[in-house]
Design a protein around this motif. Structure first.
Motif, PDB file in Angstrom:
ATOM      1  N   PRO A   9       2.977   8.485  -3.874  1.00 27.71           N
ATOM      2  CA  PRO A   9       1.598   8.418  -4.374  1.00 27.71           C
ATOM      3  C   PRO A   9       1.504   7.888  -5.805  1.00 27.71           C
ATOM      4  O   PRO A   9       0.419   7.550  -6.265  1.00 27.71           O
ATOM      5  N   ASP A  10       2.639   7.805  -6.465  1.00 23.15           N
ATOM      6  CA  ASP A  10       2.666   7.309  -7.834  1.00 23.15           C
ATOM      7  C   ASP A  10       2.530   5.796  -7.900  1.00 23.15           C
ATOM      8  O   ASP A  10       2.380   5.227  -8.969  1.00 23.15           O
ATOM      9  N   SER A  11       2.574   5.110  -6.761  1.00 25.93           N
ATOM     10  CA  SER A  11       2.593   3.660  -6.796  1.00 25.93           C
ATOM     11  C   SER A  11       1.570   3.074  -5.815  1.00 25.93           C
ATOM     12  O   SER A  11       1.899   2.719  -4.691  1.00 25.93           O
ATOM     13  N   LEU A  12       0.326   2.981  -6.272  1.00 24.05           N
ATOM     14  CA  LEU A  12      -0.716   2.414  -5.421  1.00 24.05           C
ATOM     15  C   LEU A  12      -0.351   0.989  -5.002  1.00 24.05           C
ATOM     16  O   LEU A  12      -0.599   0.574  -3.870  1.00 24.05           O
ATOM     17  N   GLN A  13       0.252   0.235  -5.918  1.00 23.44           N
ATOM     18  CA  GLN A  13       0.626  -1.139  -5.597  1.00 23.44           C
ATOM     19  C   GLN A  13       1.657  -1.183  -4.466  1.00 23.44           C
ATOM     20  O   GLN A  13       1.640  -2.107  -3.642  1.00 23.44           O
ATOM     21  N   GLY A  14       2.532  -0.191  -4.397  1.00 25.55           N
ATOM     22  CA  GLY A  14       3.531  -0.155  -3.332  1.00 25.55           C
ATOM     23  C   GLY A  14       2.886   0.096  -1.981  1.00 25.55           C
ATOM     24  O   GLY A  14       3.248  -0.515  -0.968  1.00 25.55           O
ATOM     25  N   LEU A  38      -0.219  -0.596  -1.149  1.00 22.66           N
ATOM     26  CA  LEU A  38      -0.973  -1.798  -0.801  1.00 22.66           C
ATOM     27  C   LEU A  38      -0.025  -2.889  -0.297  1.00 22.66           C
ATOM     28  O   LEU A  38      -0.272  -3.532   0.732  1.00 22.66           O
ATOM     29  N   ALA A  39       1.083  -3.082  -1.000  1.00 23.99           N
ATOM     30  CA  ALA A  39       2.049  -4.109  -0.598  1.00 23.99           C
ATOM     31  C   ALA A  39       2.622  -3.798   0.782  1.00 23.99           C
ATOM     32  O   ALA A  39       2.770  -4.694   1.622  1.00 23.99           O
ATOM     33  N   ALA A  40       2.942  -2.527   1.026  1.00 23.86           N
ATOM     34  CA  ALA A  40       3.490  -2.150   2.333  1.00 23.86           C
ATOM     35  C   ALA A  40       2.497  -2.513   3.436  1.00 23.86           C
ATOM     36  O   ALA A  40       2.879  -3.024   4.494  1.00 23.86           O
TER      37      ALA A  40
END
Lengths: 262, 262, 262, 262
Positions: free
Chosen positions: A84-89, A91-93
């Motif tokens: 949850p610390d990485s919104l960009q991750g 989204l990318a996934a």
């Protein structure tokens, strides 16, 4: 050499006083004056779309933004659960599922129609379009090639997006050869394939984007942009009312171990 | 249990005849009637923005879409060079740089202002805002906390996006407490920090998004959406006039081997 | 300047005749002579591990490689379903779940122990370790900090990996202060927390890696490397006996539309 | 239905007392007893490799782990610069470059050889292999197909990895038909192509992996696993001695704005 190597671009550059983008002054010419969909079109094509083109383009993005619990939404949600610390991750996934099988139909269909039309004299009436469509469908069938844009697992008779998007393009004077051929395929394919399938929403979006003159090799990119908005919606909903853990436990709890030797 | 487990959503669902999204009929109510930026706002907040809100929101997306050869653009371009078969992979690689350091300022600034305002009576004039800003800046400095939204490596005196975005928000009647406090910080921080820094573009975007009532934990997501459009532009340009190989060879050719023992 | 800019590295470089890696000749010194786990350790630390260190290190990687249908495996599988043309995308989607919540415990635990030991005189017997552990657990509790490495949703009494990994480290003479403190926490935490929790596998892996002298900020990286192997297993299995479509349809078919206004 | 839907797997599962993986008890049978490379092979094939197979397999992973400042390393480093909070994102960004062009040669070559051998009686001496190679190279040339595994931008005469890996496979009794055919292609291609190219390292790795009986559609996966270790090395080095900012500024400072109209 690094040593003199220059990197040309027509997108963003800046000096201490000015920010330029697409040959414009970002703050004086673009902010507050150009819409976001309009800018996305412009960034890819290097030309500003007309209001009519923008309306068709945005209708496509709206149609493709979210289709519920697709593999892309599932991947984004469980990744957000896990990191949850990485919104960009997250989204990318989700976007990484925008490949050949799900989001790819838009690009496949635009490209298929584009190649079918390449170097042809365009028909001038429905009879002409139908003849061309018959030729194209027959050729695809003979060579065992897949015909993109036909059929849908849920909308078995009519995909409601198809007539609506064609209608919008027509209203805006943007119903070009790709949409014409696509519709003709819809009329004639039964003669060749032996069964009637609906023209699907992903396919009509590809045809409409190709009629806007967008590069067919980039069509998947617009589907991804649309889906980026949808995935933000999915992730905002995952924050409000999480289901990632339920997805995970539904799968994990129903795991059955199979001996690899068996 | 899977076994009765249900997965609620207010985003996309469909039946054989109808596609629903956000409580609307996708084809009758949304396609051709809602812009793409408008839909992105709606997907995250579950409410349709007003035309004024849409204009401010899209101005922010336009401001954040592309900043030239940033780490995100470089990552996307060299990934596309290396794996041209996967546009989604190149886009995802670019977005993965949307973390704490570059694209994160928008979120950090929105969140910082949001927390500073939380539970406060709002000042009613500039004197009041300045007093609050002074308190906030002093508190951040004392606790060694970083103050987001101040300073820029290129725009050392004035970031041209800042006054323009504030102007658009004001025109639309959407200059709220986050923008007020941000501007007051711009006026008073020199008293505490001992030097004058410009309010930067990423920061003002965060303040404007927070004034639109968007959830501050999702602000990074809007920066990512904007950047998705910019990265499509970068990748389209990489197709037209590739520089990925030049980037790669510039770095590789200037590699210097350092003995690990030394 | 680009212009003379040099990029130092102690990893791979090559000339027309030779390939160097880590101060070695790749073909003469490494291929066929160093194991893969050994090389991974060496790449991060710039020193070749001893056989004992390699054994403990590989035992950790083996322990972390695959935990069945975790969020990472689910994300990788549905991404592969959706974009089978891009194995790298499916693998990347899986790894993106290696964040704070699931794979993060290994890093969190190694880092927690590392900070707790920092600058301390090390105890010389169990009584000393227990006293230190009591202090550390009490301090964490008082400051409301989370204590990583305790408890497991499935292995509620004993995580079978914990004693086995401690045993391997002991056999190899590599049971250092991090593992000592971790075990002491296992003995004393009940006095502070009021209930007995098992020391979990992810946690003991972090303690063992920290005792190997690996940089604690990179521990998540080893968990990701281990998981990369597990995800390849998941993707190979997805090719042999696909379940991605069943995962998707299980979730999608049980979607329930909730009106956003409600 | 979810409703009775089961998800079979031969990888990891667990109960309160036991963790199973690949038909083994993880703690009793695997930890401390199986190497990490060995496990990776086993996870994909469901059979434990012999020590000879493991040696060849690990030699391949070692050969592919790091090739210096490749696009994958550059993407990982600038992503880490931009989002240092997410090691998994930087690793994923690097792996996303493992596509058709750079890391893909290993898979392409293994697959090419595999298809060339499919259904053939295998030659029994070099004369026979040369005849087969000549046929294969001629066929590829005639159909305009690319011949993977030939040529290298740096190692223009001899790629030092090629003879070394063949030697290791021979020592271990694992020089099978793929390596035989690959070497014969090395001997005869000049007759057809009119110039002599070296057999490259990525290609010989693909041939060796195919001779180990690994599924050719998964070969890219092993290159990705090897690269995951190399990328961890790059990221650890980026922490110790950062160059990401220098990469970024080298490119950005040498940007040249080109008017899109021109």
């Amino acid at each position: 050499m690094a040593d003199g190597m220059k990197f040309p671009t027509s997108l963003g550059t800046s000096t201490a006083d000015e920010i330029r983008l697409l040959g414009q002054d970002l703050t004086a010419d673009l902010m507050g004056k150009v819409g976001f969909g309009e800018l996305a079109f412009w960034l890819v094509t290097l030309r500003r779309p007309t209001p009519s083109e923008t309306r068709v383009f945005e209708a496509v993005l709206v149609a493709l933004a979210d289709h519920g619990f697709t593999p892309t939404a599932i991947a984004a949600r469980v990744t957000y659960l896990s990191a949850p610390d990485s919104l960009q991750g997250a989204l990318a996934a989700g976007l990484l599922g925008g490949g050949s099988r799900f989001l790819g139909v838009t690009e496949d269909c635009g490209m298929f129609l584009h190649e079918a039309l390449d170097g042809r004299d365009l028909p001038t009436d429905d009879t002409g379009w139908d003849a061309l469509a018959l030729e194209v469908v027959s050729a695809a069938r003979e060579s065992g090639k897949y015909l993109p844009g036909l059929g849908h697992p849920v909308h078995k008779v009519l995909d409601p997006r198809t007539p609506v998007l064609i209608g919008i393009a027509r209203e805006e004077g943007l119903e070009g050869p790709h949409l014409q051929l696509f519709q003709a395929i819809g009329r004639v394919h039964e003669q060749v394939l032996g069964r009637k399938l609906p023209l699907n929403g992903a396919g009509v979006c590809g045809a409409a984007l190709a009629d806007l003159g967008l590069p067919v090799e980039m069509l998947r990119g617009f589907a991804l942009l649309a889906r980026a908005a949808g995935l933000l919606g999915q992730l905002a909903e995952e924050r409000r009312r999480p289901i990632g853990m339920d997805i995970y436990s539904t799968i994990d709890r129903n795991a059955v171990y199979v001996d690899p030797e068996s």
